[in-house]
Design an enzyme around this catalytic site. Sequence first.
Site, PDB file in Angstrom:
ATOM      1  N   HIS A 103       0.810  -1.221   0.000  1.00  0.00           N
ATOM      2  CA  HIS A 103       0.000   0.000   0.000  1.00  0.00           C
ATOM      3  C   HIS A 103       0.841   1.268   0.000  1.00  0.00           C
ATOM      4  O   HIS A 103       0.424   2.303  -0.509  1.00  0.00           O
ATOM      5  CB  HIS A 103      -0.966  -0.014   1.181  1.00  0.00           C
ATOM      6  CG  HIS A 103      -2.051  -1.025   0.979  1.00  0.00           C
ATOM      7  ND1 HIS A 103      -2.095  -2.210   1.667  1.00  0.00           N
ATOM      8  CD2 HIS A 103      -3.067  -1.052   0.116  1.00  0.00           C
ATOM      9  CE1 HIS A 103      -3.118  -2.908   1.250  1.00  0.00           C
ATOM     10  NE2 HIS A 103      -3.729  -2.243   0.309  1.00  0.00           N
ATOM     11  N   CYS A 160      -8.837  -3.818 -11.072  1.00  0.00           N
ATOM     12  CA  CYS A 160      -8.365  -2.562 -10.480  1.00  0.00           C
ATOM     13  C   CYS A 160      -7.078  -2.753  -9.698  1.00  0.00           C
ATOM     14  O   CYS A 160      -6.617  -1.844  -9.034  1.00  0.00           O
ATOM     15  CB  CYS A 160      -9.445  -1.920  -9.616  1.00  0.00           C
ATOM     16  SG  CYS A 160      -9.896  -2.926  -8.205  1.00  0.00           S
TER      17      CYS A 160
HETATM   18  C1  PEP Z   1      -6.005  -5.195  -4.896  1.00  0.00           C
HETATM   19  O1  PEP Z   1      -5.900  -5.932  -3.911  1.00  0.00           O
HETATM   20  O2  PEP Z   1      -5.568  -5.488  -6.028  1.00  0.00           O
HETATM   21  C2  PEP Z   1      -6.675  -3.868  -4.779  1.00  0.00           C
HETATM   22  C3  PEP Z   1      -6.945  -3.136  -5.824  1.00  0.00           C
HETATM   23  O3  PEP Z   1      -6.975  -3.426  -3.530  1.00  0.00           O
HETATM   24  P1  PEP Z   1      -5.891  -2.844  -2.499  1.00  0.00           P
HETATM   25  O4  PEP Z   1      -4.622  -2.639  -3.268  1.00  0.00           O
HETATM   26  O5  PEP Z   1      -6.435  -1.576  -1.956  1.00  0.00           O
HETATM   27  O6  PEP Z   1      -5.804  -3.932  -1.487  1.00  0.00           O
END
Ligand code: PEP
Length: 599
Positions: A205, A513
């Site tokens: 993140h 995404c």
């Molecule tokens: C993912 O896990 O690919 C996603 C888009 O969500 P995050 O990165 O916020 O966990």
Amino acid sequence: MTHENLGIVLQGDGVSEGIVLGTVARWDRHETLVEHVRLPESLVNAEVSRFHDSIARAEREIDELYVSLTAAAMGTTEGEHLGLLDAHKLMLRDPSIVNDTERYIREEHLNAEWALSMTLKRLESMFAAVKDPFFRERGQDIHHIGERLMQFLAQSGDEVPPSPLSQLPQGAVLFAHSLSPAEALAASRQKVAAFVIEAGSTSGHTAIIARSLGIPAVVGLQGATDVAGDGDRVIVDGFEGEIVVRPTQYEEILYGRRANRAKAVRRAVRQNRTLPAETPDGFSIVLKANLDFAAQAPHVDALGGQGVGLYRTEFLFLDRVRPPTEEEQTAAYVSVLEALRPHPVTIRTLDVGGDKLIRFSGPEHAGLRAIRYCLANEELFLVQLRALLRASRHGELRILVPFIAAPFEIREVRRLLAQASEQLAARGIKHAPNIPVGAMIEIPVAALSAEHLAKEVDFFSVGTNDLMQYTMAIARDTASPDYLTNPLQPGFLRLLHMITRAGHHAGIVTAICGELAGKPSFAPILIALGFNELSMTPESIPLVKEVIRRTPRSEAMALLQKFGNMSAEEAKDYLDSYMVEHFPDIVTPRFRGAPHYMR
Ligand code: PEP
Ligand code: MG
């Protein structure tokens, strides 16, 4: 020019693009927090009171937390967590912390921070030596409590201490062992020029935040904090994942040229803003933006995005002591919906836990993530659902639920949405009808049961960051060997294919995404797999569109078929050379392993 004259070059993973030349500011949670001062006798009593005052304030904070958690708990499994808060409160008054620290202050005339750090070090090493894992874990609790006390000590009055990162010099290149998303956020407020982090990975993140803030970042650089000193000049190349500590003039010129070239490419592809994302053989795909902050919304249109495919609401909740109110949340959601109108905006419900820890619930919630956390904290979740419903009249809203594992969770979300709607109706507030509800497919079991889930939702959005982590059994925020993070593993591609097939069969939109969607070289693969929408960091849209506009879908399908007979490593090499051959103007050449003066 010889090697000895050159700066120290380190190679890691470039996780956020851009090349900068800046000045190092090393950041270590302890180093910046603990001041060492010997006090005159006359100040000792005052120092002891200051220490006791910090304990009282930390206690008050726990009490407040206790009240808000109790209100949110109501018949859930929160009892366990409340018990942990009790334990933390008891620890604050534990004689082994209080008496020893006080003794250091009185007998050795140490300032409270120094005295406390001596006590904590002794206790932490005692716990670390214990064999029983349960008790060893308690050392972590001591660490957290100690850290919080340090922050209260650094702050007078009743204010909640701001992050110590607010003391960083403005515009510095931040060097750290590790950085949590909340810390990255705090650092960005100091206009940090770039991040250099020893731990971390592309889909962590912190890397995602760096990308959305447009801050170049390199992670996975073991030993970086040892070779760089505060004030050293450093080049950070977020494209190639390289840093040069104390560069020569020659290297500065070289990197300057590369930075200019990268800017020129970026400017050139941005010309495609108004052109459709369509392959030469007529296959269209929708490109959308991922947003972490409402303030990014106005950039989406400028970069050619056709709406927002993922708005991560958790950043409204991080780095604060109380959750945002219904009004605050409504305002944030309305601002994104209005900025994007008439395009649709997919807002994801709260995804906390994992590495995204919220301060008002404490780290003990780390085990309960995203929808699991929300279903265990219905009151908190209802506030968000009401805010979403209220905002729905200001644009085209879609609600996306993270971390879905079972159809039951979607049914629960629908039940709570109906409850939120009734609560608003009782207040005379209306909302848009029939708001689509989608599931994030980011846990292997969700991919494997996509057919069942497809019956419950209006759309799918695949989170490849988590899906990769849980499929390969790796930790998302730590660097792993390349072969474990290669999405071209035949098994992983098969999983993605299962999802798009189930989505198409049910007639629902299947989007992606995760970070994979924003990688230009993967665009042909994602087209071939049958995704209808790709959502990515806004800055990635022009390049991905360029690749789509120049790749016939038939060629993409042939590429995917070839990968069926290759190992993941062979497929990766093949894809790299395909990109170099077809897109020499936009891919950054990989010079890894080449002597750096040749670059
Ligand atoms: C993912 O896990 O690919 C996603 C888009 O969500 P995050 O990165 O916020 O966990
Ligand atoms: Mg995820």
